[in-house]
Design an enzyme around this catalytic site. Sequence first.
Site, mmCIF file in Angstrom:
data_model
loop_
_atom_site.group_PDB
_atom_site.id
_atom_site.type_symbol
_atom_site.label_atom_id
_atom_site.label_comp_id
_atom_site.label_asym_id
_atom_site.label_seq_id
_atom_site.Cartn_x
_atom_site.Cartn_y
_atom_site.Cartn_z
ATOM 1 N N ARG A 148 0.846 -1.182 0.000
ATOM 2 C CA ARG A 148 0.000 0.000 0.000
ATOM 3 C C ARG A 148 0.886 1.239 0.000
ATOM 4 O O ARG A 148 1.828 1.311 0.791
ATOM 5 C CB ARG A 148 -0.875 -0.039 1.257
ATOM 6 N N TYR A 160 -3.272 11.156 6.949
ATOM 7 C CA TYR A 160 -3.478 9.764 7.323
ATOM 8 C C TYR A 160 -2.443 8.859 6.639
ATOM 9 O O TYR A 160 -2.120 9.052 5.476
ATOM 10 C CB TYR A 160 -4.892 9.283 6.918
ATOM 11 N N ASP A 211 -5.250 3.871 0.370
ATOM 12 C CA ASP A 211 -6.350 4.113 1.306
ATOM 13 C C ASP A 211 -6.682 5.602 1.337
ATOM 14 O O ASP A 211 -5.831 6.427 1.688
ATOM 15 C CB ASP A 211 -5.920 3.644 2.710
ATOM 16 N N HIS A 213 -9.131 6.786 3.192
ATOM 17 C CA HIS A 213 -9.565 6.987 4.582
ATOM 18 C C HIS A 213 -10.771 7.922 4.680
ATOM 19 O O HIS A 213 -10.766 8.889 5.458
ATOM 20 C CB HIS A 213 -8.389 7.473 5.450
ATOM 21 N N GLU A 237 -9.227 2.185 -1.374
ATOM 22 C CA GLU A 237 -9.946 1.840 -0.140
ATOM 23 C C GLU A 237 -10.663 3.037 0.480
ATOM 24 O O GLU A 237 -10.124 4.145 0.491
ATOM 25 C CB GLU A 237 -8.906 1.285 0.845
ATOM 26 N N GLU A 263 -13.763 -1.531 6.788
ATOM 27 C CA GLU A 263 -13.012 -1.784 8.030
ATOM 28 C C GLU A 263 -13.767 -1.317 9.268
ATOM 29 O O GLU A 263 -13.519 -1.806 10.353
ATOM 30 C CB GLU A 263 -11.609 -1.167 7.972
ATOM 31 N N ARG A 284 -13.886 -5.338 3.564
ATOM 32 C CA ARG A 284 -12.809 -5.269 4.555
ATOM 33 C C ARG A 284 -13.256 -5.524 5.986
ATOM 34 O O ARG A 284 -12.514 -5.291 6.935
ATOM 35 C CB ARG A 284 -12.125 -3.890 4.461
ATOM 36 N N GLU A 340 -4.686 -7.499 5.053
ATOM 37 C CA GLU A 340 -3.775 -6.428 5.452
ATOM 38 C C GLU A 340 -2.863 -6.932 6.571
ATOM 39 O O GLU A 340 -3.310 -7.625 7.479
ATOM 40 C CB GLU A 340 -4.593 -5.223 5.953
ATOM 41 N N TRP A 403 -11.738 11.911 9.530
ATOM 42 C CA TRP A 403 -10.305 11.651 9.605
ATOM 43 C C TRP A 403 -9.970 10.427 8.766
ATOM 44 O O TRP A 403 -10.692 9.476 8.667
ATOM 45 C CB TRP A 403 -9.850 11.409 11.047
HETATM 46 C C1 GCO Z 1 -6.139 0.639 7.646
HETATM 47 C C2 GCO Z 1 -6.889 1.557 8.536
HETATM 48 C C3 GCO Z 1 -6.222 1.905 9.825
HETATM 49 C C4 GCO Z 1 -7.195 2.655 10.716
HETATM 50 C C5 GCO Z 1 -7.025 2.217 12.112
HETATM 51 C C6 GCO Z 1 -8.078 2.820 13.018
HETATM 52 O O1 GCO Z 1 -6.457 0.630 6.474
HETATM 53 O O2 GCO Z 1 -5.277 -0.070 8.130
HETATM 54 O O3 GCO Z 1 -7.448 2.613 7.837
HETATM 55 O O4 GCO Z 1 -5.011 2.566 9.655
HETATM 56 O O5 GCO Z 1 -7.043 4.025 10.621
HETATM 57 O O6 GCO Z 1 -7.064 0.826 12.166
HETATM 58 O O7 GCO Z 1 -8.137 2.172 14.236
HETATM 59 MG MG MG Z 2 -8.101 1.767 5.970
#
Ligand code: GCO
Ligand code: MG
Length: 403
Positions: A148, A160, A211, A213, A237, A263, A284, A340, A403
């Site tokens: 990634r 992030y 990602d 985010h 993602e 996630e 995810r 992951e 975030w």
């Molecule tokens: C990822 C996630 C993490 C989250 C974290 C929050 O893709 O691994 O986005 O980085 O931000 O797990 O608790």
């Molecule tokens: Mg993520």
Amino acid sequence: MARITSARVIVTCPGRNFVTLKIETDEGVYGIGDATLNGRELAVASYLEDHVIPCLIGRDAHRIEDIWQYLYKGAYWRRGPVTMSAIAAVDMALWDIKGKLAGLPVYQLLGGAAREGCMVYGHANGSDIAETIERAHEYLEQGYKAVRLQSGVPGLAATYGVSGERFYYEPAKGSLPDETLWSTSKYMRHVPELFARGRDALGWDIHLLHDVHHRLTPIEAGRLGKDLEPYRLFWLEDATPAENQAGFRLIRQHTTTPLAVGEIFSSVWDAKQLIEEQLIDYIRATVVHAGGITHLRRIAALADLYQVRTGCHGATDLSPVSMAAALNFGLSVPNFGIQEYMRHTAETDEVFPHAYSLSNGLMHPGDKPGLGVDIDEALAAKYEYKRAYLPVNRLEDGTMWSW
Ligand code: GCO
Ligand code: MG
């Protein structure tokens, strides 16, 4: 019959906070489950201690499905990350017990290995593109098949996915949340360049992921997906927040870049429309936040009907117990996609000795009976819980953002 005689919650902080449930039986066998919910750990610990554990004592640990249904339907209040992480911890611990009593690793109970190992992706991140690429090379040298790419965005102080650490990324810190600033336009200009240079430097034999985010609107995500098409990402993602599942229709109308999301999902209901309308390619949802192995299998079974594959979350806030459960699940599920893998620190690995291993970009859960992971309680007791928060994010004019 393996009667549950006791259960307790272990909270430890070997570098970061983890909540673990340990269930003991009168067969002399115990099981463990992960209950970590990043930044809200003690809510799950209380849910377990105050409301779940009293209902477990005396039950037959073999009756995994019945206990799952009892905790889900019996609470009256369904779904949500706290509830589903608590149920997940019980579920993982019960699968661990069943495996130990059967003398088999859990993946054997789930139907046996459907592949040689689980392809994982590592995280290459850097303050700029050159540093990200340098880190990605290190993963290639270690035999990873997927990586990634995240990089700092010019004009933004922090973003992030970028940390100073070489292999570890740990966003939760501080006794109050950090505040970061976000600019969609700066980010959107930067990411295509990251992947253009990434492909140039890394070639085409490695899967590349990214990602977002949850930061874009659906139409912005459609644009980014389109701009990234030449670089053939494995996935994009969390392109947009997914509470509104129909929002992904708009992204799909504009790009063939594969999409991954989920996630933060806690239930199959969070993903039903996304899967049934084939609005995503990878789901995810994870073992710890989506109700354990029992519920994750249900999500994967629905996804399989629509050629959606799994891509379970595996950040460092998912403990080695979750990792072990995810690998037992991933090895056996027909529609596995990728897992992951963000490595844990040596301190964490020491508290949670485990049988899983990585070789040539594939991970295997090992062949120990149960999940193949344990907790060293004496060591765990040395690391006291420290409140830690994930950051929050604002637009440059101060508007609160995801975030
Ligand atoms: C990822 C996630 C993490 C989250 C974290 C929050 O893709 O691994 O986005 O980085 O931000 O797990 O608790
Ligand atoms: Mg993520």
